[in-house]
Write a protein that holds these residues in place. Structure first.
Motif, PDB file in Angstrom:
ATOM      1  N   MET A 158       0.857  -1.206   0.000  1.00 39.07           N
ATOM      2  CA  MET A 158       0.000   0.000   0.000  1.00 39.07           C
ATOM      3  C   MET A 158       0.890   1.253   0.000  1.00 39.07           C
ATOM      4  SD  MET A 158      -2.981   1.036   2.730  1.00 39.07           S
ATOM      5  CE  MET A 158      -3.770  -0.564   2.479  1.00 39.07           C
ATOM      6  N   PRO A 159       0.629   2.215  -0.894  1.00 40.54           N
ATOM      7  CA  PRO A 159       1.486   3.405  -0.953  1.00 40.54           C
ATOM      8  C   PRO A 159       1.376   4.272   0.297  1.00 40.54           C
ATOM      9  CG  PRO A 159      -0.431   3.654  -2.390  1.00 40.54           C
ATOM     10  CD  PRO A 159      -0.436   2.233  -1.900  1.00 40.54           C
ATOM     11  N   GLU A 160       2.465   4.989   0.587  1.00 37.64           N
ATOM     12  CA  GLU A 160       2.501   5.928   1.689  1.00 37.64           C
ATOM     13  C   GLU A 160       2.826   7.313   1.165  1.00 37.64           C
ATOM     14  OE1 GLU A 160       5.175   4.772   4.755  1.00 37.64           O
ATOM     15  OE2 GLU A 160       3.987   3.018   5.362  1.00 37.64           O
ATOM     16  N   GLY A 161       2.384   8.319   1.876  1.00 37.88           N
ATOM     17  CA  GLY A 161       2.688   9.687   1.496  1.00 37.88           C
ATOM     18  C   GLY A 161       2.495  10.626   2.664  1.00 37.88           C
ATOM     19  N   LYS A 162       2.733  11.906   2.425  1.00 41.24           N
ATOM     20  CA  LYS A 162       2.580  12.929   3.470  1.00 41.24           C
ATOM     21  C   LYS A 162       1.463  13.881   3.065  1.00 41.24           C
ATOM     22  CE  LYS A 162       6.053  14.893   5.654  1.00 41.24           C
ATOM     23  NZ  LYS A 162       7.215  15.748   6.015  1.00 41.24           N
ATOM     24  N   ILE A 163       0.581  14.181   4.031  1.00 44.12           N
ATOM     25  CA  ILE A 163      -0.467  15.172   3.782  1.00 44.12           C
ATOM     26  C   ILE A 163       0.188  16.553   3.753  1.00 44.12           C
ATOM     27  CG2 ILE A 163      -2.587  16.241   4.623  1.00 44.12           C
ATOM     28  CD1 ILE A 163      -3.290  13.623   5.990  1.00 44.12           C
ATOM     29  N   ILE A 164       0.041  17.241   2.620  1.00 42.15           N
ATOM     30  CA  ILE A 164       0.652  18.566   2.501  1.00 42.15           C
ATOM     31  C   ILE A 164      -0.383  19.686   2.538  1.00 42.15           C
ATOM     32  CG2 ILE A 164       2.686  17.735   1.263  1.00 42.15           C
ATOM     33  CD1 ILE A 164       1.325  18.856  -1.312  1.00 42.15           C
ATOM     34  N   LYS A 165      -1.671  19.333   2.445  1.00 41.44           N
ATOM     35  CA  LYS A 165      -2.726  20.351   2.535  1.00 41.44           C
ATOM     36  C   LYS A 165      -4.032  19.685   2.931  1.00 41.44           C
ATOM     37  CE  LYS A 165      -4.373  22.389  -1.268  1.00 41.44           C
ATOM     38  NZ  LYS A 165      -4.544  23.343  -2.397  1.00 41.44           N
ATOM     39  N   ALA A 166      -4.818  20.380   3.747  1.00 37.26           N
ATOM     40  CA  ALA A 166      -6.162  19.926   4.106  1.00 37.26           C
ATOM     41  C   ALA A 166      -7.110  21.078   3.847  1.00 37.26           C
ATOM     42  CB  ALA A 166      -6.220  19.511   5.574  1.00 37.26           C
ATOM     43  N   LEU A 167      -8.153  20.826   3.046  1.00 36.40           N
ATOM     44  CA  LEU A 167      -9.051  21.905   2.655  1.00 36.40           C
ATOM     45  C   LEU A 167     -10.422  21.345   2.296  1.00 36.40           C
ATOM     46  CD1 LEU A 167      -9.288  24.981   2.036  1.00 36.40           C
ATOM     47  CD2 LEU A 167      -8.548  24.454  -0.294  1.00 36.40           C
ATOM     48  N   SER A 168     -11.461  21.838   2.963  1.00 31.42           N
ATOM     49  CA  SER A 168     -12.853  21.487   2.646  1.00 31.42           C
ATOM     50  C   SER A 168     -13.102  19.980   2.631  1.00 31.42           C
ATOM     51  CB  SER A 168     -13.246  22.099   1.295  1.00 31.42           C
ATOM     52  OG  SER A 168     -13.095  23.498   1.303  1.00 31.42           O
ATOM     53  N   GLY A 169     -12.525  19.276   3.597  1.00 38.14           N
ATOM     54  CA  GLY A 169     -12.760  17.841   3.699  1.00 38.14           C
ATOM     55  C   GLY A 169     -11.865  16.982   2.823  1.00 38.14           C
ATOM     56  N   PHE A 170     -11.020  17.611   2.025  1.00 33.03           N
ATOM     57  CA  PHE A 170     -10.083  16.868   1.178  1.00 33.03           C
ATOM     58  C   PHE A 170      -8.673  16.965   1.761  1.00 33.03           C
ATOM     59  CE2 PHE A 170     -13.461  17.770  -1.919  1.00 33.03           C
ATOM     60  CZ  PHE A 170     -13.628  16.505  -2.481  1.00 33.03           C
ATOM     61  N   TYR A 171      -7.928  15.884   1.586  1.00 30.89           N
ATOM     62  CA  TYR A 171      -6.529  15.833   2.009  1.00 30.89           C
ATOM     63  C   TYR A 171      -5.672  15.603   0.765  1.00 30.89           C
ATOM     64  CZ  TYR A 171      -8.710  15.215   6.554  1.00 30.89           C
ATOM     65  OH  TYR A 171      -9.480  15.388   7.677  1.00 30.89           O
ATOM     66  N   TYR A 172      -4.651  16.439   0.616  1.00 30.47           N
ATOM     67  CA  TYR A 172      -3.778  16.346  -0.556  1.00 30.47           C
ATOM     68  C   TYR A 172      -2.489  15.661  -0.121  1.00 30.47           C
ATOM     69  CZ  TYR A 172      -7.239  19.410  -2.568  1.00 30.47           C
ATOM     70  OH  TYR A 172      -8.437  19.925  -3.018  1.00 30.47           O
ATOM     71  N   VAL A 173      -2.296  14.452  -0.643  1.00 31.08           N
ATOM     72  CA  VAL A 173      -1.207  13.588  -0.206  1.00 31.08           C
ATOM     73  C   VAL A 173      -0.112  13.563  -1.270  1.00 31.08           C
ATOM     74  CG1 VAL A 173      -0.565  11.240   0.471  1.00 31.08           C
ATOM     75  CG2 VAL A 173      -2.814  12.158   1.120  1.00 31.08           C
ATOM     76  N   GLU A 174       1.113  13.894  -0.849  1.00 32.85           N
ATOM     77  CA  GLU A 174       2.254  13.828  -1.770  1.00 32.85           C
ATOM     78  C   GLU A 174       2.958  12.491  -1.598  1.00 32.85           C
ATOM     79  OE1 GLU A 174       5.879  16.599  -3.352  1.00 32.85           O
ATOM     80  OE2 GLU A 174       5.451  16.643  -1.207  1.00 32.85           O
ATOM     81  N   SER A 175       3.154  11.794  -2.709  1.00 36.33           N
ATOM     82  CA  SER A 175       3.832  10.499  -2.691  1.00 36.33           C
ATOM     83  C   SER A 175       4.661  10.357  -3.961  1.00 36.33           C
ATOM     84  CB  SER A 175       2.803   9.358  -2.601  1.00 36.33           C
ATOM     85  OG  SER A 175       3.445   8.099  -2.619  1.00 36.33           O
ATOM     86  N   GLN A 176       5.971  10.198  -3.794  1.00 38.14           N
ATOM     87  CA  GLN A 176       6.900  10.026  -4.911  1.00 38.14           C
ATOM     88  C   GLN A 176       6.733  11.120  -5.965  1.00 38.14           C
ATOM     89  OE1 GLN A 176       6.338   5.952  -6.254  1.00 38.14           O
ATOM     90  NE2 GLN A 176       7.546   5.146  -4.553  1.00 38.14           N
ATOM     91  N   GLY A 177       6.613  12.363  -5.482  1.00 40.19           N
ATOM     92  CA  GLY A 177       6.556  13.497  -6.390  1.00 40.19           C
ATOM     93  C   GLY A 177       5.201  13.777  -7.000  1.00 40.19           C
ATOM     94  N   GLU A 178       4.205  12.942  -6.702  1.00 37.26           N
ATOM     95  CA  GLU A 178       2.848  13.144  -7.216  1.00 37.26           C
ATOM     96  C   GLU A 178       1.916  13.519  -6.070  1.00 37.26           C
ATOM     97  OE1 GLU A 178       2.175  13.100 -10.360  1.00 37.26           O
ATOM     98  OE2 GLU A 178       3.962  12.138 -11.170  1.00 37.26           O
ATOM     99  N   ILE A 179       0.856  14.272  -6.383  1.00 39.28           N
ATOM    100  CA  ILE A 179      -0.104  14.694  -5.362  1.00 39.28           C
ATOM    101  C   ILE A 179      -1.469  14.083  -5.658  1.00 39.28           C
ATOM    102  CG2 ILE A 179      -1.300  16.663  -4.313  1.00 39.28           C
ATOM    103  CD1 ILE A 179       1.189  18.336  -4.917  1.00 39.28           C
ATOM    104  N   TYR A 180      -2.055  13.468  -4.626  1.00 38.38           N
ATOM    105  CA  TYR A 180      -3.340  12.783  -4.759  1.00 38.38           C
ATOM    106  C   TYR A 180      -4.367  13.453  -3.841  1.00 38.38           C
ATOM    107  CZ  TYR A 180      -0.426   9.172  -6.891  1.00 38.38           C
ATOM    108  OH  TYR A 180       0.461   8.496  -7.697  1.00 38.38           O
ATOM    109  N   GLN A 181      -5.528  13.746  -4.401  1.00 36.27           N
ATOM    110  CA  GLN A 181      -6.625  14.300  -3.607  1.00 36.27           C
ATOM    111  C   GLN A 181      -7.390  13.147  -2.973  1.00 36.27           C
ATOM    112  OE1 GLN A 181      -9.316  17.705  -4.974  1.00 36.27           O
ATOM    113  NE2 GLN A 181     -10.696  15.967  -5.168  1.00 36.27           N
ATOM    114  N   CYS A 182      -7.464  13.157  -1.636  1.00 34.55           N
ATOM    115  CA  CYS A 182      -8.055  12.019  -0.915  1.00 34.55           C
ATOM    116  C   CYS A 182      -9.099  12.487   0.100  1.00 34.55           C
ATOM    117  CB  CYS A 182      -6.965  11.240  -0.159  1.00 34.55           C
ATOM    118  SG  CYS A 182      -5.659  10.536  -1.184  1.00 34.55           S
TER     119      CYS A 182
END
Length: 293
Positions: free
Chosen positions: A1-25
């Protein structure tokens, strides 16, 4: 399972950076059941079919967290306090320092708007700075109009996750804009009617600057001591922490006990009286809070 760091939290969404890509979660519902809230700075396990439709499934253990601003795994705090507009406040700075010390975060005091100092105030500010340097704190002077002072801040940010915090209107966003102009963070002037700044930052976000990550956080002007016990408060004051073993009684609160080394050094001028007075004020506040509970 991939791991990443939350770099932003906004309006119920968490933006996770993993290996140079950002995922909205989004966070799975079981976090709510377990009374857990993901924070910016968290290392998380997640799944995502694409970059805009992911779910956070697990949180790694944190080594610290702040409530206001809500952020985790912070290594150092850049405490921005203006020399003028609003006026430099040792009471508020000491309150911030207590919270930072209690979370084992390395504080750096940044005195902003140094260019606004009038000659009659310069000596007082320099005396305050000398007091905090004597306690072992790093103190930087800054002005967004003096490039050489901005450049002195940069090395302190490299390789670390830092939080910028302080009273609203002190110039946190302006300083970050000077360090990284492409940010174009919104800034506001001080309200002449209220004497304080407007809150310009609405969410917490980790921003890459140099080789470090910096959090621009919502401004705020008060912090409650809900997480600090009265008997541990003096541990958050370096001058008391290093003298505690010299007091006659173990667990001395340095308030009324006989043969207290801290009070003796306050009377002798070895400990700044305003720091001690703030300590007593915070101690009383904590005791009052406990009574209400």
């Amino acid at each position: 399972m991939p791991e990443g760091k939350i770099i932003k939290a906004l309006s119920g969404f968490y933006y996770v950076e993993s290996q140079g890509e950002i995922y909205q979660c989004r966070a799975r519902g079981n976090f709510r059941k377990r009374k857990l809230t993901p924070l910016v700075g968290d290392i998380v396990q997640f799944e995502a079919e694409n970059k805009t439709d992911g779910y956070i499934l697990g949180l790694k253990d944190r080594f610290n967290e702040l409530i206001r601003p809500p952020i985790a795994n912070v290594e150092q705090a850049i405490l921005v306090f203006s020399a003028m507009e609003p006026k430099f406040s040792t009471l508020l700075l000491n309150r911030f320092l207590v919270h930072i010390e209690s979370n084992q975060i390395e504080p750096i005091i940044c005195v902003s708007k140094i260019d606004l100092l009038k000659p009659e105030h310069r000596e007082e500010i320099n005396e305050f700075i000398a007091d905090y340097v004597k306690l072992g704190y790093t103190v930087l002077k800054t002005s967004i109009y003096m490039e050489e002072l901005i450049e002195e801040v940069r090395p302190w940010l490299n390789g670390k996750t830092s939080v910028f915090a302080g009273q609203s209107g002190v110039g946190k966003s302006s300083l970050l804009n000077s360090l990284k102009p492409e940010l174009q963070l919104e800034t506001n002037e001080i309200s002449s009617h209220l004497g304080r700044g407007k809150h310009t930052t609405r969410h917490v976000e980790l921003i890459p600057i140099g080789t470090g990550l910096v959090a621009d956080t919502p401004g705020f002007s008060s912090l409650e001591f809900t997480e600090i016990e009265a008997e541990h408060l003096s541990d958050c004051f370096p001058e008391m922490r290093e003298r505690a073993h010299l007091c006659k009684f173990r667990g001395c609160t340095h308030s009324s006990e006989p043969k207290c080394a801290v009070r003796a050094d306050v009377e002798a001028g070895e400990i700044a009286a305003y720091r001690y007075e703030d300590y007593l004020s915070f101690l009383d506040e904590i005791k009052q809070q406990k009574r209400r509970y």
